[in-house]
Design an enzyme around this catalytic site. Structure first.
Site, PDB file in Angstrom:
ATOM      1  N   CYS A 278     -41.784 -22.368  -7.176  1.00  0.00           N
ATOM      2  CA  CYS A 278     -42.982 -23.307  -7.082  1.00  0.00           C
ATOM      3  C   CYS A 278     -42.465 -24.855  -7.708  1.00  0.00           C
ATOM      4  O   CYS A 278     -41.535 -24.778  -8.587  1.00  0.00           O
ATOM      5  CB  CYS A 278     -44.242 -22.774  -7.669  1.00  0.00           C
TER       6      CYS A 278
ATOM      7  N   CYS B 247     -46.584 -26.951 -17.037  1.00  0.00           N
ATOM      8  CA  CYS B 247     -46.921 -27.618 -15.492  1.00  0.00           C
ATOM      9  C   CYS B 247     -48.060 -28.239 -15.474  1.00  0.00           C
ATOM     10  O   CYS B 247     -49.057 -28.088 -16.156  1.00  0.00           O
ATOM     11  CB  CYS B 247     -47.120 -26.318 -14.642  1.00  0.00           C
TER      12      CYS B 247
ATOM     13  N   GLU C 113     -49.743 -17.966 -20.221  1.00  0.00           N
ATOM     14  CA  GLU C 113     -50.784 -19.337 -19.916  1.00  0.00           C
ATOM     15  C   GLU C 113     -52.251 -18.979 -20.279  1.00  0.00           C
ATOM     16  O   GLU C 113     -52.611 -20.058 -20.680  1.00  0.00           O
ATOM     17  CB  GLU C 113     -50.669 -19.172 -18.250  1.00  0.00           C
TER      18      GLU C 113
ATOM     19  N   SER D  49     -43.296 -10.737 -14.028  1.00  0.00           N
ATOM     20  CA  SER D  49     -43.971 -12.087 -13.544  1.00  0.00           C
ATOM     21  C   SER D  49     -45.344 -11.835 -12.907  1.00  0.00           C
ATOM     22  O   SER D  49     -45.288 -10.715 -12.322  1.00  0.00           O
ATOM     23  CB  SER D  49     -43.004 -12.621 -12.603  1.00  0.00           C
ATOM     24  N   SER D  50     -46.219 -12.569 -13.669  1.00  0.00           N
ATOM     25  CA  SER D  50     -47.750 -12.111 -12.922  1.00  0.00           C
ATOM     26  C   SER D  50     -47.814 -12.670 -11.549  1.00  0.00           C
ATOM     27  O   SER D  50     -48.585 -11.751 -10.861  1.00  0.00           O
ATOM     28  CB  SER D  50     -48.443 -13.061 -14.000  1.00  0.00           C
TER      29      SER D  50
ATOM     30  N   SER E 146     -41.252 -17.547  -9.502  1.00  0.00           N
ATOM     31  CA  SER E 146     -39.982 -17.898 -10.357  1.00  0.00           C
ATOM     32  C   SER E 146     -38.844 -17.119  -9.816  1.00  0.00           C
ATOM     33  O   SER E 146     -37.863 -16.839 -10.725  1.00  0.00           O
ATOM     34  CB  SER E 146     -40.227 -17.507 -11.780  1.00  0.00           C
TER      35      SER E 146
HETATM   36 FE1  F3S Z   1     -48.722 -23.738  -9.614  1.00  0.00          FE
HETATM   37 FE2  F3S Z   1     -46.216 -23.181 -10.369  1.00  0.00          FE
HETATM   38 FE3  F3S Z   1     -47.522 -24.663 -11.746  1.00  0.00          FE
HETATM   39  S1  F3S Z   1     -47.560 -21.409  -9.641  1.00  0.00           S
HETATM   40  S2  F3S Z   1     -49.439 -23.785 -11.680  1.00  0.00           S
HETATM   41  S3  F3S Z   1     -47.033 -25.124  -9.518  1.00  0.00           S
HETATM   42  S4  F3S Z   1     -45.910 -23.343 -12.474  1.00  0.00           S
END
Ligand code: F3S
Length: 411
Positions: free
Chosen positions: A12, A95, A125, A223-224, A267
């Site tokens: 992502c 992020c 997180e 990984s969640s 990831s």
């Molecule tokens: Fe979404 Fe990836 Fe950030 S899943 S919250 S863009 S680390």
């Protein structure tokens, strides 16, 4: 046999950004350590270790000549304070979507609100989010836990409560929890902070799992978001398998299978996805067109900058899904728009804004132009459900990133 790879498979935006941060530092001959593994993918972590990247558990383990990288999950406020007071060189690769949750929670705490978090209390997180609150914080993972929580803390039903979700939380479970909350907690302010990338990934996984005989989920076992993808797929496709690398694939899984869907966690490096597809193709022969498509898509994604990754996220929606709507009517619960396809478009209050208390009648006027995403079309009824909130979430990335880059530059 047909193999269909999810368009949303792989890194992502936030993970891509954090991993690129480490690579850029290495390319600039910096010594790097990360606070915990940079991502939940053992293969990539091993690769970085070979380039000298150390994993530290505590900021104070950082050596004088090293740059500490804070990963995309984010950390409690106290960790940043510790890093700064010890004058450790660091880059914060949290992020921007997670930083936004930190901001919501710390502001809500300043207003004296209790905090409810939909998520896994042991996940980094969530630990980071909890550590940005100064008022009482409670976590729950589903409607049952939420109900139990409210029974043991009945004061929460009467007091001011701010609710957020872990970015990778299951969308359907969150919606159920919110419906329940609104009935019992009259003062709850709900922020749907599930990351759009996660929501799109889960929706696509659900769609693929419904039409394929077998699903392969590729990603780190710790990984969640990969585990959530696995549960989403398993719910509709009993033959769902989770693998970390191609060598875990077994030929017997594919016996009598006509259609295979492949999804991958946020990831999972593109290289690992490619290897898995190649192995599956070799198992089942003949190699199909999806492999060609994968080679093109994933190769270019590997080489993307942040801006390109953002564009790709937006482009992943396809031009068919992005529309401009002209407001025809507004009620307290929904907005009706014309978006030029001979269908009547509706945006519910939930899909209009992140703010659950938005007053549509005050905010939206007939004739306004809105950028929207098509969520669902009902051809028989001639209607479409649209979302402004999701469009804004994606389109807001560049601004959030620009602001975030400014912070990083000041370090
Ligand atoms: Fe979404 Fe990836 Fe950030 S899943 S919250 S863009 S680390």
């Amino acid at each position: 046999m047909k193999i269909t790879l999810a368009k949303t498979a792989g890194f992502c935006f936030g993970v891509n950004r954090a991993v690129n941060t480490v690579y850029e530092l290495l390319d600039n001959n910096k010594k790097v350590c990360t606070l915990g593994p940079i991502i939940h993918n053992p293969q990539l972590v091993d690769e970085l270790e070979k380039r000298g990247v150390r994993i530290v558990q505590q900021p104070l383990e950082t050596k004088d000549d090293e740059m500490l990288v804070i990963r995309s999950h984010g950390v409690p406020r106290s960790t940043i304070e510790q890093v700064e007071s010890a004058k450790i060189n660091y880059v914060d690769a949290t992020c921007p979507f997670v930083s936004k949750i930190h901001k919501i929670v710390s502001e809500a705490s300043l207003n004296g609100n209790s905090i409810l978090i939909a998520g896994d209390s042991k996940h980094s997180e969530v630990i980071g989010i909890v550590g940005n609150a100064t008022t009482p914080v409670y976590t729950f993972s589903d409607e049952n836990e939420l109900s139990e929580l409210l029974k043991t803390h009945p004061n929460l039903t009467q007091s001011n409560v701010t609710v957020v979700s872990q970015t990778t939380f299951n969308e359907k479970i969150f919606k159920k929890c919110c419906i329940f909350l609104k009935k019992v907690c009259t003062n709850a302010i709900v922020f749907d902070t599930i990351c759009n990338a996660t929501a799109l990934r889960q929706q696509e996984a659900d769609k693929l799992a419904r039409v394929n005989d077998l699903m392969v989920v590729i990603g780190g076992k710790h990984s969640s978001n990969t585990s959530k993808l696995y549960s989403v797929c398993k719910a509709s496709c009993d033959r769902t398998f989770l693998i970390e690398t191609a060598d875990e694939l077994k030929a017997e899984w594919f016996k009598d299978v006509q259609n295979v869907g492949v999804v991958a966690g946020a990831s999972t490096p593109a290289r690992i996805i490619k290897e898995a597809i190649k192995t599956m193709s070799e198992i089942v022969k003949p190699v199909d067109e999806q492999v060609e498509e994968l080679n093109t898509v994933q190769k270019s994604f590997d080489e993307m900058t942040d801006e390109e990754a953002f564009e790709a996220s937006l482009n992943n929606l396809t031009s068919d899904q992005k529309v401009v709507g002209i407001v025809l009517a507004v009620t307290p619960t929904e907005v009706q728009v014309d978006f030029g396809r001979g269908l009547t478009g509706y945006i519910s209050a939930d899909e209009y804004s992140f703010d659950s208390n938005v007053n549509l009648v005050e905010e939206v006027k007939v004739g306004d132009e809105l950028n929207l995403i098509i969520m669902r079309i009902n051809d028989q009824e001639g209607t479409a459900m649209l979302s402004k909130r999701r469009y804004d979430a994606i389109a807001g990335w560049d601004k959030i990133v620009a602001a975030k880059e400014k912070e990083v530059m000041q370090i």
